[in-house]
Structure formats: structure tokens, C-alpha cells
Design a protein around this motif. Structure first.
Motif, PDB file in Angstrom:
ATOM      1  N   THR A 155      -0.740  -7.648  12.904  1.00 49.81           N
ATOM      2  CA  THR A 155      -2.082  -8.110  12.557  1.00 49.81           C
ATOM      3  C   THR A 155      -1.981  -9.306  11.615  1.00 49.81           C
ATOM      4  OG1 THR A 155      -2.554  -6.973  10.445  1.00 49.81           O
ATOM      5  CG2 THR A 155      -2.643  -5.635  12.468  1.00 49.81           C
ATOM      6  N   PRO A 156      -3.083 -10.034  11.416  1.00 46.30           N
ATOM      7  CA  PRO A 156      -3.101 -11.113  10.438  1.00 46.30           C
ATOM      8  C   PRO A 156      -3.639 -10.639   9.085  1.00 46.30           C
ATOM      9  CG  PRO A 156      -5.067 -11.250  11.768  1.00 46.30           C
ATOM     10  CD  PRO A 156      -4.320 -10.026  12.250  1.00 46.30           C
ATOM     11  N   VAL A 157      -3.525  -9.347   8.818  1.00 44.72           N
ATOM     12  CA  VAL A 157      -4.142  -8.731   7.631  1.00 44.72           C
ATOM     13  C   VAL A 157      -3.078  -8.412   6.585  1.00 44.72           C
ATOM     14  CG1 VAL A 157      -5.543  -6.818   6.782  1.00 44.72           C
ATOM     15  CG2 VAL A 157      -5.972  -7.763   9.073  1.00 44.72           C
ATOM     16  N   LEU A 158      -3.312  -8.883   5.368  1.00 47.00           N
ATOM     17  CA  LEU A 158      -2.450  -8.625   4.228  1.00 47.00           C
ATOM     18  C   LEU A 158      -3.283  -8.013   3.110  1.00 47.00           C
ATOM     19  CD1 LEU A 158      -1.417 -11.353   5.747  1.00 47.00           C
ATOM     20  CD2 LEU A 158      -0.018 -11.651   3.712  1.00 47.00           C
ATOM     21  N   ALA A 159      -2.640  -7.244   2.257  1.00 41.90           N
ATOM     22  CA  ALA A 159      -3.321  -6.701   1.089  1.00 41.90           C
ATOM     23  C   ALA A 159      -2.440  -6.875  -0.134  1.00 41.90           C
ATOM     24  CB  ALA A 159      -3.668  -5.227   1.289  1.00 41.90           C
ATOM     25  N   ILE A 160      -3.061  -7.247  -1.244  1.00 40.37           N
ATOM     26  CA  ILE A 160      -2.388  -7.373  -2.533  1.00 40.37           C
ATOM     27  C   ILE A 160      -3.039  -6.350  -3.472  1.00 40.37           C
ATOM     28  CG2 ILE A 160      -1.805  -8.910  -4.447  1.00 40.37           C
ATOM     29  CD1 ILE A 160      -0.578  -9.766  -1.774  1.00 40.37           C
ATOM     30  N   PHE A 161      -2.214  -5.558  -4.137  1.00 44.25           N
ATOM     31  CA  PHE A 161      -2.735  -4.484  -4.983  1.00 44.25           C
ATOM     32  C   PHE A 161      -2.735  -4.944  -6.438  1.00 44.25           C
ATOM     33  CE2 PHE A 161      -1.082  -2.696  -1.092  1.00 44.25           C
ATOM     34  CZ  PHE A 161      -2.221  -2.035  -0.646  1.00 44.25           C
ATOM     35  N   LYS A 162      -3.932  -5.297  -6.905  1.00 43.47           N
ATOM     36  CA  LYS A 162      -4.057  -5.989  -8.179  1.00 43.47           C
ATOM     37  C   LYS A 162      -3.646  -5.121  -9.362  1.00 43.47           C
ATOM     38  CE  LYS A 162      -5.169  -9.841 -10.234  1.00 43.47           C
ATOM     39  NZ  LYS A 162      -4.824 -11.200  -9.845  1.00 43.47           N
ATOM     40  N   ASP A 163      -3.836  -3.810  -9.275  1.00 42.12           N
ATOM     41  CA  ASP A 163      -3.417  -2.946 -10.374  1.00 42.12           C
ATOM     42  C   ASP A 163      -1.907  -3.032 -10.579  1.00 42.12           C
ATOM     43  OD1 ASP A 163      -6.012  -2.143 -10.770  1.00 42.12           O
ATOM     44  OD2 ASP A 163      -5.817  -0.238  -9.705  1.00 42.12           O
ATOM     45  N   VAL A 164      -1.161  -3.152  -9.480  1.00 42.12           N
ATOM     46  CA  VAL A 164       0.296  -3.263  -9.587  1.00 42.12           C
ATOM     47  C   VAL A 164       0.680  -4.644 -10.117  1.00 42.12           C
ATOM     48  CG1 VAL A 164       2.487  -2.957  -8.393  1.00 42.12           C
ATOM     49  CG2 VAL A 164       0.491  -1.656  -7.664  1.00 42.12           C
ATOM     50  N   ILE A 165       0.002  -5.684  -9.624  1.00 43.16           N
ATOM     51  CA  ILE A 165       0.247  -7.033 -10.145  1.00 43.16           C
ATOM     52  C   ILE A 165       0.018  -7.059 -11.651  1.00 43.16           C
ATOM     53  CG2 ILE A 165      -0.570  -9.435 -10.142  1.00 43.16           C
ATOM     54  CD1 ILE A 165       0.880  -8.846  -7.583  1.00 43.16           C
ATOM     55  N   ASN A 166      -1.092  -6.488 -12.106  1.00 46.13           N
ATOM     56  CA  ASN A 166      -1.438  -6.533 -13.524  1.00 46.13           C
ATOM     57  C   ASN A 166      -0.482  -5.734 -14.390  1.00 46.13           C
ATOM     58  OD1 ASN A 166      -3.633  -8.278 -13.332  1.00 46.13           O
ATOM     59  ND2 ASN A 166      -5.085  -6.617 -12.945  1.00 46.13           N
ATOM     60  N   SER A 167       0.132  -4.709 -13.820  1.00 45.36           N
ATOM     61  CA  SER A 167       1.065  -3.900 -14.603  1.00 45.36           C
ATOM     62  C   SER A 167       2.492  -4.427 -14.522  1.00 45.36           C
ATOM     63  CB  SER A 167       1.035  -2.449 -14.122  1.00 45.36           C
ATOM     64  OG  SER A 167       1.518  -2.342 -12.794  1.00 45.36           O
ATOM     65  N   SER A 168       2.695  -5.529 -13.791  1.00 44.77           N
ATOM     66  CA  SER A 168       4.047  -6.038 -13.573  1.00 44.77           C
ATOM     67  C   SER A 168       4.645  -6.681 -14.812  1.00 44.77           C
ATOM     68  CB  SER A 168       4.055  -7.040 -12.416  1.00 44.77           C
ATOM     69  OG  SER A 168       3.280  -8.189 -12.737  1.00 44.77           O
ATOM     70  N   SER A 169       3.804  -7.122 -15.737  1.00 45.36           N
ATOM     71  CA  SER A 169       4.319  -7.784 -16.936  1.00 45.36           C
ATOM     72  C   SER A 169       3.219  -7.865 -17.987  1.00 45.36           C
ATOM     73  CB  SER A 169       4.807  -9.192 -16.603  1.00 45.36           C
ATOM     74  OG  SER A 169       5.184  -9.895 -17.766  1.00 45.36           O
ATOM     75  N   SER A 170       3.634  -8.004 -19.231  1.00 44.24           N
ATOM     76  CA  SER A 170       2.672  -8.257 -20.306  1.00 44.24           C
ATOM     77  C   SER A 170       2.340  -9.739 -20.406  1.00 44.24           C
ATOM     78  CB  SER A 170       3.235  -7.766 -21.645  1.00 44.24           C
ATOM     79  OG  SER A 170       4.457  -8.436 -21.943  1.00 44.24           O
ATOM     80  N   SER A 171       3.079 -10.569 -19.686  1.00 48.03           N
ATOM     81  CA  SER A 171       2.857 -12.014 -19.707  1.00 48.03           C
ATOM     82  C   SER A 171       1.914 -12.422 -18.590  1.00 48.03           C
ATOM     83  CB  SER A 171       4.187 -12.752 -19.538  1.00 48.03           C
ATOM     84  OG  SER A 171       3.967 -14.108 -19.217  1.00 48.03           O
ATOM     85  N   ALA A 172       0.853 -13.144 -18.949  1.00 49.29           N
ATOM     86  CA  ALA A 172      -0.108 -13.607 -17.947  1.00 49.29           C
ATOM     87  C   ALA A 172       0.539 -14.557 -16.957  1.00 49.29           C
ATOM     88  CB  ALA A 172      -1.288 -14.295 -18.634  1.00 49.29           C
ATOM     89  N   VAL A 173       1.459 -15.406 -17.422  1.00 51.23           N
ATOM     90  CA  VAL A 173       2.089 -16.379 -16.534  1.00 51.23           C
ATOM     91  C   VAL A 173       2.995 -15.680 -15.524  1.00 51.23           C
ATOM     92  CG1 VAL A 173       3.585 -18.407 -16.421  1.00 51.23           C
ATOM     93  CG2 VAL A 173       1.948 -18.167 -18.298  1.00 51.23           C
TER      94      VAL A 173
END
Length: 271
Positions: A167-185
Motif C-alpha cells: 500500500t502507499p500508507v505509512l504511519a508515524i507514532f508520535k508518542d514514540v518519536i516524542n519519547s525518543s530523546s529529551s532533545s527537541a532537535v
């Protein structure tokens, strides 16, 4: 000052790459999804389509990072640069449409879900997206969701993103992205690296629709490469390898994350 900035960038990229390759999932959603997406094939992407559009949707609280780097480059330029690199071999290079700002993306109603099965993501897509791919214009749909991916054995707080096979469908899980680091960059580079990686799967890499020019598939880990310097590697092991990858990226000034094997696959398959 310049040396301090370079050291900071090295540390930020190191954290981003480490998190990316440990937390990728490609998901098979069941019986022949290509029946519902007949134009969403590597054959179309690399041989016939004249326009490729990335449509982005997000829940409240799961907004993509859509600002700019310290140098003034939009973070979403990273995804576009990698798409340009992979399609440079087409005799008729497709027009690329990648949103750069949040007002170019689409809001979703709050879904109030704690985890997502692949079939539930496709159901959201069927209820949301009216942009269907054609032979001339391909659309990829990227959903930024709250909650976690559920492969069927329970939610995972380690999966950053998924490409739903066929499919052409992707999903990004923002809770995991946000917990990946304490650095915003770091989070912003984690997000873009995840997008490039999952788009790679959706386009047909590695050996996932685009034939290999040379054997470089890590068959033990599915549609991934054996080249640890490529974005399609399943996991970078050890700080030394990662540091080399990061330093080459920073000193060259390149945003292109594909390894030469993937680029050769694209070159050989393109028309």
C-alpha cells in the motif's frame, strides 16, 4: 564556536540514527492489498508516474515537526532530498510534492486510541483519504498518530513508524518519536529519518518490489540492507559505526541517506 556546533550536531545525529534502526516495522496487513491499490507499485513509481505527492495527516497532539534547522532548511527538505536522489535516474523525472509547513498538512479528528493494528490504519485511510493514485500521479499517505503500533501481539512502545506492505500508507507514532530523546532537535531528525526509511519500504526497497542489482538484502531482517551506512539498514550496532556514519553525513553536507546499493537498485530499475 564552529567546533562546538559540529560536536553538538554529531551527538544529535548519533542519537537519532541509533533510535531509528532499532525501531522499524514493516507490516503485512493481510490478503493482497494491491487489489485495493493497483497503481501503488514499484513498477509505476520507477517507470511511468509523472508526479509523486506526499499527503500528510495528523491527529491533535501528534503534529509533525515542520520548522527549520539552525541553517534555515525545512526539516521536510530531508525527505524531499532523498526522494530526489532515488528518482534522479528516471528519463522523465517525476514532479515531487512534499509539504514543508504545517499549514500544508491535514488535521484529523482525535482518534482516542492507545494502539493501532495495521488494518485499523488502513480503515482510517479509507475513511480519510480521497486522493487515489493513478498511472500518472502517485500519492503516498503519511499518518501521524497518537498511541502505539500493535502487530497483533500487543502495543509496542519501540516502533517509530510502519509501512503497510503493498500500500502507499505509512504511519508515524508520535508518542514514540516524542519519547525518543529529551532533545527537541534529536526528535526532529528521528522523525525525518523514520520517514525516509519507511518511504524506502513503500517504494520497493530492499528487494521489496525493486529488484536488487547486487545482493545486499539482510534476509534475516526482511526488506533491509546489509550496508550499515545506509538508511535501510535494520540496526546500527556500536557507537563506532554510528559515529562514522554521522561524521560523513555532517562533513559532506548531504542529506541523502541511501547507500550506494539502494541507489544502484533504483538506477537499474528506472526508465
Amino acid at each position: 564556536m564552529e567546533k562546538r556546533l559540529r560536536a553538538l550536531l554529531s551527538a544529535l545525529f548519533l542519537g537519532a540514527c541509533l533510535l531509528l534502526f532499532q525501531n522499524c516495522s514493516q507490516n503485512n496487513v493481510g490478503s493482497n492489498p494491491n487489489q485495493n491499490f493497483p497503481e501503488s507499485t514499484a513498477l509505476n513509481y520507477f517507470k511511468t508516474t509523472q508526479k509523486i505527492v506526499v499527503d500528510v495527516y495528523y491527529e491533535p497532539g501528534a503534529e509533525p515537526f515542520a520548522d527549520t534547522t539552525l541553517a534555515g532548511m525545512p526539516y521536510w527538505q530531508i525527505l524531499e532530498d532523498n526522494l530526489q536522489a532515488i528518482f534522479q535516474y528516471r528519463s522523465s523525472i517525476p514532479v515531487l510534492v512534499v509539504p514543508k509547513q504545517i499549514n500544508e498538512m491535514n488535521t484529523l479528528p482525535a482518534q482516542n486510541k492507545t494502539d493501532w493494528l495495521g488494518t485499523e490504519i488502513l480503515d482510517l485511510h479509507s475513511r480519510t483519504n480521497q486522493e487515489r493514485s493513478t498511472a500518472a500521479e502517485a500519492h503516498f499517505s503519511v499518518y501521524f498518530l497518537k498511541g502505539y503500533f500493535n502487530s497483533g501481539s500487543g502495543p509496542s512502545n519501540a516502533v517509530l513508524g510502519v509501512s503497510l506492505s503493498g500500500t502507499p500508507v505509512l504511519a508515524i507514532f508520535k508518542d514514540v518519536i516524542n519519547s525518543s530523546s529529551s532533545s527537541a532537535v534529536v526528535k526532529k531528525y528521528v522523525e525525518q529519518s523514520t520517514l525516509v526509511h519507511e518511504m524506502g519500504h513503500a517504494l520497493g526497497f530492499v528487494n521489496n518490489g525493486v529488484p536488487m542489482a547486487t545482493h545486499h538484502q539482510d534476509t534475516a531482517h526482511g526488506a533491509h540492507t546489509t550496508n550499515s551506512d545506509c538508511v535501510m539498514y535494520w540496526m546500527n550496532e556500536g557507537a563506532g559505526d554510528l559515529r562514522n556514519f554521522v561524521q560523513k553525513y555532517i562533513t559532506s553536507g548531504s542529506t541523502v541517506m541511501w547507500g550506494p546499493e539502494v541507489l544502484l537498485d533504483a538506477k537499474n530499475y528506472s526508465e
